[in-house]
Design an enzyme around this catalytic site. Structure first.
Site, mmCIF file in Angstrom:
data_model
loop_
_atom_site.group_PDB
_atom_site.id
_atom_site.type_symbol
_atom_site.label_atom_id
_atom_site.label_comp_id
_atom_site.label_asym_id
_atom_site.label_seq_id
_atom_site.Cartn_x
_atom_site.Cartn_y
_atom_site.Cartn_z
ATOM 1 N N ASP A 6 0.992 -1.204 -0.095
ATOM 2 C CA ASP A 6 0.016 0.073 0.040
ATOM 3 C C ASP A 6 0.832 1.517 -0.091
ATOM 4 O O ASP A 6 2.251 1.207 0.362
ATOM 5 C CB ASP A 6 -0.675 0.005 1.136
ATOM 6 N N LEU A 7 0.448 2.310 -0.457
ATOM 7 C CA LEU A 7 1.421 3.589 -0.569
ATOM 8 C C LEU A 7 1.037 4.301 0.840
ATOM 9 O O LEU A 7 2.107 4.447 1.558
ATOM 10 C CB LEU A 7 1.164 4.215 -1.773
ATOM 11 N N ASP A 8 -0.082 5.132 0.727
ATOM 12 C CA ASP A 8 -0.298 6.184 2.049
ATOM 13 C C ASP A 8 -0.362 5.300 3.362
ATOM 14 O O ASP A 8 -1.102 4.401 3.502
ATOM 15 C CB ASP A 8 -1.502 6.957 1.805
ATOM 16 N N THR A 14 1.353 9.914 3.497
ATOM 17 C CA THR A 14 0.759 11.216 2.636
ATOM 18 C C THR A 14 -0.690 11.804 3.564
ATOM 19 O O THR A 14 -1.474 12.409 3.144
ATOM 20 C CB THR A 14 0.384 11.058 1.284
ATOM 21 N N LYS A 42 -8.987 6.736 5.882
ATOM 22 C CA LYS A 42 -7.640 6.068 5.579
ATOM 23 C C LYS A 42 -7.973 4.837 4.722
ATOM 24 O O LYS A 42 -8.739 3.993 5.048
ATOM 25 C CB LYS A 42 -6.894 5.651 6.789
ATOM 26 N N SER A 112 -2.444 0.667 -4.553
ATOM 27 C CA SER A 112 -2.912 1.877 -3.768
ATOM 28 C C SER A 112 -4.277 2.216 -4.198
ATOM 29 O O SER A 112 -4.618 2.234 -5.318
ATOM 30 C CB SER A 112 -1.697 3.121 -4.061
ATOM 31 N N ALA A 113 -5.077 2.932 -3.426
ATOM 32 C CA ALA A 113 -6.533 3.700 -3.911
ATOM 33 C C ALA A 113 -6.155 4.968 -4.417
ATOM 34 O O ALA A 113 -6.931 5.374 -5.125
ATOM 35 C CB ALA A 113 -7.107 3.568 -2.685
ATOM 36 N N LYS A 143 -10.941 -0.506 -2.640
ATOM 37 C CA LYS A 143 -10.622 -1.198 -1.206
ATOM 38 C C LYS A 143 -11.790 -0.966 -0.361
ATOM 39 O O LYS A 143 -12.574 0.244 -0.245
ATOM 40 C CB LYS A 143 -9.343 -0.962 -0.420
ATOM 41 N N GLU A 167 -0.113 -3.230 4.627
ATOM 42 C CA GLU A 167 -1.105 -2.423 4.639
ATOM 43 C C GLU A 167 -1.295 -1.687 5.939
ATOM 44 O O GLU A 167 -0.772 -2.259 7.155
ATOM 45 C CB GLU A 167 -2.408 -3.215 4.487
ATOM 46 N N ASP A 168 -1.767 -0.616 5.987
ATOM 47 C CA ASP A 168 -2.026 0.296 7.321
ATOM 48 C C ASP A 168 -3.382 0.378 7.450
ATOM 49 O O ASP A 168 -3.796 0.745 8.667
ATOM 50 C CB ASP A 168 -1.306 1.493 7.122
HETATM 51 P P1 B16 Z 1 -6.633 10.076 -3.961
HETATM 52 P P2 B16 Z 1 -3.686 4.209 -0.190
HETATM 53 C C1 B16 Z 1 -5.370 6.207 -0.249
HETATM 54 O O1 B16 Z 1 -4.209 5.751 -0.366
HETATM 55 C C2 B16 Z 1 -5.561 6.835 0.932
HETATM 56 O O2 B16 Z 1 -5.184 6.478 2.176
HETATM 57 C C3 B16 Z 1 -7.094 7.552 0.906
HETATM 58 O O3 B16 Z 1 -7.039 8.514 2.081
HETATM 59 C C4 B16 Z 1 -7.307 8.238 -0.257
HETATM 60 O O4 B16 Z 1 -8.647 8.868 -0.064
HETATM 61 C C5 B16 Z 1 -7.114 7.508 -1.452
HETATM 62 O O5 B16 Z 1 -5.861 6.839 -1.278
HETATM 63 C C6 B16 Z 1 -7.585 8.281 -2.554
HETATM 64 O O6 B16 Z 1 -6.455 9.151 -2.880
HETATM 65 O O7 B16 Z 1 -7.654 11.182 -3.884
HETATM 66 O O8 B16 Z 1 -5.111 10.649 -4.327
HETATM 67 O O9 B16 Z 1 -6.905 9.415 -5.410
HETATM 68 O O10 B16 Z 1 -3.600 4.148 1.287
HETATM 69 O O11 B16 Z 1 -4.529 3.304 -0.885
HETATM 70 O O12 B16 Z 1 -2.383 4.311 -0.682
HETATM 71 MG MG MG Z 2 -2.684 3.206 3.424
#
Ligand code: B16
Ligand code: MG
Length: 188
Positions: A6-8, A14, A42, A112-113, A143, A167-168
């Site tokens: 996962d990224l964030d 982030t 998150k 990542s989302a 997700k 994952e977090d």
């Molecule tokens: P964006 P991850 C997710 O990243 C974030 O945790 C979540 O807070 C955010 O809304 C989502 O990405 C979408 O991000 O607006 O930049 O497309 O944890 O899946 O890496």
């Molecule tokens: Mg995350």
């Protein structure tokens, strides 16, 4: 075995930038958005995050077009923040671990989302480590749907049970479970 990250919250923090941008939007709409509220966002997709924010502010029945405008506004602020990210913002231990995996010939992917994942990976300088990047631009279901991780396994050319997900967030851990993968939850 392959590793999917996962990224964030796993590779970079982030979440603080997402929080600043959502808080700014809430303020404009006339309500406060706390760090505790932010925990609910998150791992959740952009539009689902907006729905949670509007629920917190007691705002209901907005037309879809207006919701898209609000999400775009938040994203423009968020992109402004992440455009200034540097390698110093990679979370502790990440680069050592990625180097170790690469040296051992272990394939890796990002799952990542976020639609901003490519920009973030490029800004912090770790894009070259990964054999595949599956993000919010290439999936249809967010997700906790397993799509992002299943697509990552496919891109790496391995079956799901050969993947370990890092994952977090609750939504991501659930997605990994539904994908039939092992999952290591990372909390900082
Ligand atoms: P964006 P991850 C997710 O990243 C974030 O945790 C979540 O807070 C955010 O809304 C989502 O990405 C979408 O991000 O607006 O930049 O497309 O944890 O899946 O890496
Ligand atoms: Mg995350």
């Amino acid at each position: 075995m392959c590793c999917i990250f996962d990224l964030d919250g796993v590779l970079v923090d982030t979440a603080k930038y997402h929080y600043s941008a959502w808080k700014r939007l809430a303020k404009e709409l006339g309500f406060e958005f706390s760090e505790q509220h932010n925990e609910r966002l998150k791992g959740v997709s952009r539009m689902a995050s907006l729905d949670i924010l509007l629920e917190v502010g007691g705002i209901t029945g907005l037309p879809e077009e207006e919701k898209q405008t609000l999400a775009a506004k938040k994203n423009a602020w968020y992109v402004e923040y992440i455009s200034r990210m540097t390698p110093a913002e990679i979370l502790p231990g990440v680069v050592d671990f990625l180097q170790h995996l690469k040296a051992g010939g272990v394939k890796t992917a990002v799952g990542s989302a976020s639609r901003n994942a490519p920009l973030i990976l490029e800004r912090v300088g770790i894009a070259h480590f990964f054999d595949a990047v599956i993000d919010g631009n290439s999936i249809t279901k967010a997700k906790p749907d397993p799509e992002v991780f299943l697509r990552a396994a496919q891109a790496l050319g391995v079956p799901p049970d050969c993947c370990i997900v890092f994952e977090d967030a609750d939504a991501g851990v659930e997605a990994a479970r539904r994908a039939g993968m092992k999952c290591i939850r990372v909390n900082h």
